[in-house]
Scaffold this active site. Structure first.
Site, PDB file in Angstrom:
ATOM      1  N   GLU A 180      28.984  30.346  40.042  1.00  0.00           N
ATOM      2  CA  GLU A 180      29.496  30.244  40.995  1.00  0.00           C
ATOM      3  C   GLU A 180      28.276  30.174  42.304  1.00  0.00           C
ATOM      4  O   GLU A 180      28.013  30.529  43.285  1.00  0.00           O
ATOM      5  CB  GLU A 180      30.907  30.940  41.476  1.00  0.00           C
ATOM      6  CG  GLU A 180      31.275  31.466  40.645  1.00  0.00           C
ATOM      7  CD  GLU A 180      33.192  32.720  40.764  1.00  0.00           C
ATOM      8  OE1 GLU A 180      31.948  33.746  41.990  1.00  0.00           O
ATOM      9  OE2 GLU A 180      33.306  32.744  40.198  1.00  0.00           O
ATOM     10  N   ASN A 223      29.088  27.613  35.514  1.00  0.00           N
ATOM     11  CA  ASN A 223      30.447  27.999  35.277  1.00  0.00           C
ATOM     12  C   ASN A 223      30.634  28.105  36.846  1.00  0.00           C
ATOM     13  O   ASN A 223      30.181  28.601  37.958  1.00  0.00           O
ATOM     14  CB  ASN A 223      30.396  29.450  34.269  1.00  0.00           C
ATOM     15  CG  ASN A 223      31.811  29.875  34.363  1.00  0.00           C
ATOM     16  OD1 ASN A 223      32.627  28.735  33.856  1.00  0.00           O
ATOM     17  ND2 ASN A 223      32.744  30.896  34.790  1.00  0.00           N
ATOM     18  N   HIS A 259      41.297  28.845  36.907  1.00  0.00           N
ATOM     19  CA  HIS A 259      42.228  30.160  37.675  1.00  0.00           C
ATOM     20  C   HIS A 259      43.514  29.077  38.683  1.00  0.00           C
ATOM     21  O   HIS A 259      42.262  28.865  39.873  1.00  0.00           O
ATOM     22  CB  HIS A 259      41.321  31.027  38.838  1.00  0.00           C
ATOM     23  CG  HIS A 259      40.598  32.181  38.384  1.00  0.00           C
ATOM     24  ND1 HIS A 259      40.550  33.221  37.318  1.00  0.00           N
ATOM     25  CD2 HIS A 259      39.014  32.193  38.276  1.00  0.00           C
ATOM     26  CE1 HIS A 259      40.121  33.592  36.554  1.00  0.00           C
ATOM     27  NE2 HIS A 259      38.788  33.734  36.988  1.00  0.00           N
ATOM     28  N   GLU A 288      38.339  30.604  32.024  1.00  0.00           N
ATOM     29  CA  GLU A 288      39.082  32.070  32.176  1.00  0.00           C
ATOM     30  C   GLU A 288      40.269  31.907  32.632  1.00  0.00           C
ATOM     31  O   GLU A 288      40.549  31.944  33.546  1.00  0.00           O
ATOM     32  CB  GLU A 288      37.893  32.480  33.765  1.00  0.00           C
ATOM     33  CG  GLU A 288      36.305  32.535  33.558  1.00  0.00           C
ATOM     34  CD  GLU A 288      35.411  33.135  34.412  1.00  0.00           C
ATOM     35  OE1 GLU A 288      36.335  33.218  35.415  1.00  0.00           O
ATOM     36  OE2 GLU A 288      33.981  33.170  35.061  1.00  0.00           O
ATOM     37  N   ASP A 290      43.359  31.543  33.844  1.00  0.00           N
ATOM     38  CA  ASP A 290      44.932  32.088  33.527  1.00  0.00           C
ATOM     39  C   ASP A 290      46.067  31.901  35.295  1.00  0.00           C
ATOM     40  O   ASP A 290      45.539  30.577  35.977  1.00  0.00           O
ATOM     41  CB  ASP A 290      45.127  33.458  34.719  1.00  0.00           C
ATOM     42  CG  ASP A 290      44.187  33.877  35.540  1.00  0.00           C
ATOM     43  OD1 ASP A 290      43.659  33.438  36.793  1.00  0.00           O
ATOM     44  OD2 ASP A 290      43.447  35.303  35.422  1.00  0.00           O
TER      45      ASP A 290
HETATM   46  O1  9MR Z   1      37.730  39.933  36.378  1.00  0.00           O
HETATM   47  C1  9MR Z   1      36.973  40.457  37.671  1.00  0.00           C
HETATM   48  C2  9MR Z   1      37.459  41.452  38.250  1.00  0.00           C
HETATM   49  O2  9MR Z   1      37.868  42.988  36.765  1.00  0.00           O
HETATM   50  C3  9MR Z   1      36.723  42.028  39.320  1.00  0.00           C
HETATM   51  O3  9MR Z   1      36.749  42.875  39.822  1.00  0.00           O
HETATM   52  C4  9MR Z   1      36.739  40.446  39.992  1.00  0.00           C
HETATM   53  C5  9MR Z   1      34.769  40.613  41.048  1.00  0.00           C
HETATM   54  O4  9MR Z   1      34.408  40.140  41.494  1.00  0.00           O
HETATM   55  O5  9MR Z   1      35.575  39.613  38.918  1.00  0.00           O
HETATM   56  C6  9MR Z   1      36.795  38.828  38.431  1.00  0.00           C
HETATM   57  O6  9MR Z   1      36.446  38.414  37.410  1.00  0.00           O
HETATM   58  C7  9MR Z   1      35.897  36.713  37.983  1.00  0.00           C
HETATM   59  C8  9MR Z   1      35.200  36.546  37.331  1.00  0.00           C
HETATM   60  O7  9MR Z   1      33.684  37.833  37.059  1.00  0.00           O
HETATM   61  C9  9MR Z   1      33.614  35.515  37.702  1.00  0.00           C
HETATM   62  N1  9MR Z   1      35.648  34.481  38.151  1.00  0.00           N
HETATM   63  C10 9MR Z   1      36.150  35.076  38.782  1.00  0.00           C
HETATM   64  C11 9MR Z   1      36.658  36.110  38.105  1.00  0.00           C
HETATM   65  C12 9MR Z   1      38.528  36.931  38.823  1.00  0.00           C
HETATM   66  O8  9MR Z   1      37.562  37.032  39.836  1.00  0.00           O
END
Ligand code: 9MR
Length: 375
Positions: A180, A223, A259, A288, A290
């Site tokens: 990001e 990513n 996402h 990732e 969903d």
């Molecule tokens: O799924 C992750 C969640 O458990 C955390 O609380 C969150 C905090 O930022 O991050 C989530 O995973 C993220 C991933 O690391 C990067 N892309 C977005 C994902 C969903 O927020």
């Protein structure tokens, strides 16, 4: 020979034949051996996948799970672990390799939880995606509130990359090195990203070079979310990565998170977008996925919502399968029981391919038949 003797001889012969078959079983074909055993039931996702293509899941733990009323999922939920091992050929620690988790104090690394995932992966013949080294989020407070000079910060980052990537050297297929980096208009996040703000954009090339030295065989990725289609943000990546490659920086891949929400249209140009990164000579991946939906007041998903969700999952997978260098497709959790979505988006949820009771949804079957069709 009396009829009675004949009958008992036949009975013995039949019983022996049955016993022999039960003991030895039907011959295992080469294909079955590769997939881990004879196939008496419908294939799992990993069994349905074409050779060389991995299907992954995030491994639940850390992050939002910490505040939920259940024990840490990966170490404690046996049904979850069973399905994770059986259905998937790739795993991504959801939070367990992030800075705040793996490097909680300046002089302390906590490798245990991520080591357990890497061990599990090895036992189940799975590859691992490492996630992540350079990000604006989930950095520990000792770091963000540390008031370090630029020289100190650079040294801290360098040590972290060599220590963490070196620790897993040879065990990680793909690393999300930089996560990001860009905002919605394709500009570097120089405000909210500590590293870019304090150290300048040149730090990106340094981190890729350090990671490559620490593990020369891991594929090193950019990513991000919101880059599934051709847009200002993915254009920004195309030019950023082109410049880095021209400078000889070891960038190996570009991945889209995926996402999605049924609220919005599907990014139809996914394959075309991935292809322009593949044309730079890069690996690509979907990391990732969903697909969340509106469930006001905790409503149950309707058949129509589940069908639309299945369609989005299927098209994400088809987009990846259409591009030669897209060989890794990961869902961000496979059960609604542990999804991050309802925690971050009130009145939305049911975003994964299985219900909270591990029942397979239409999206699961859509992925499986798409994999099987590609084989
Ligand atoms: O799924 C992750 C969640 O458990 C955390 O609380 C969150 C905090 O930022 O991050 C989530 O995973 C993220 C991933 O690391 C990067 N892309 C977005 C994902 C969903 O927020």
């Amino acid at each position: 020979m009396s009829l009675r003797t004949l009958r008992s001889l036949v009975a013995v012969a039949v019983a022996t034949a049955v016993a022999t078959t039960a003991l030895v079983g039907p011959p295992v074909t080469a294909h079955e051996a590769r997939q881990g055993g004879p196939r008496h039931h419908a294939p799992t996702l990993r069994q349905a996948a074409p050779p060389g293509f991995v299907i992954g899941s995030a491994v639940a733990g850390g992050g939002h799970h910490v505040d939920q009323p259940y024990p840490d999922p990966f170490p404690n939920d046996r049904v979850y672990r069973h399905l994770l091992g059986k259905e998937f050929s790739s795993v991504s620690p959801e939070n367990q390799m992030k800075w705040e988790f793996i490097h909680p104090e300046r002089d302390t690394y906590r490798f245990g939880p991520a080591d357990a995932i890497v061990r599990f992966a090895r036992q189940h013949h799975q590859v691992v995606r490492g996630h992540t080294l350079l990000w604006h989020n989930q950095n520990p407070s000792w770091l963000t509130e540390g008031d370090f000079t630029a020289t100190e910060l650079r040294q801290i980052l360098r040590d972290h990359v060599f220590t963490v990537v070196g620790h897993y050297r040879g065990r990680i297929q793909q690393w999300d090195v930089a996560n990001e980096m860009l905002d919605g208009s394709g500009q570097l996040r120089t405000t909210d990203n500590l590293w870019l703000r304090e150290l300048g954009p040149g730090i990106i090339a340094d981190v890729f070079r350090w990671a490559h030295r620490a593990d020369p065989h891991a594929q090193l990725f950019f990513n991000d979310y919101g880059v599934e289609g051709v847009n200002a943000k993915s254009d920004g990546y195309l030019s950023l990565i082109s410049d880095l490659l021209a400078d000889g920086v070891p960038v190996d891949g570009f991945s889209v998170q995926g996402h999605l929400s049924t609220r919005y249209g599907f990014p139809d140009d996914l394959a075309a977008n991935l292809q322009r990164f593949a044309d730079l000579g890069l690996e690509t991946a979907v990391t990732e996925v969903d697909v969340r939906m509106d469930l006001p007041g905790g409503a149950e998903p309707t058949g129509a919502q589940l069908a639309q969700q299945a369609d989005y999952y299927q098209r994400m997978l088809e987009g990846c399968l259409a591009v030669d260098t897209c060989r890794s497709f990961t869902v961000w959790g496979f059960t609604d029981k542990y999804s991050w979505v309802p925690v971050f988006f009130p009145d939305e949820g049911a975003a994964t391919i299985m219900t909270g009771d591990f029942e397979r949804k239409p999206a699961y079957y859509a992925l499986r038949s798409t994999l099987a069709d590609a084989t």
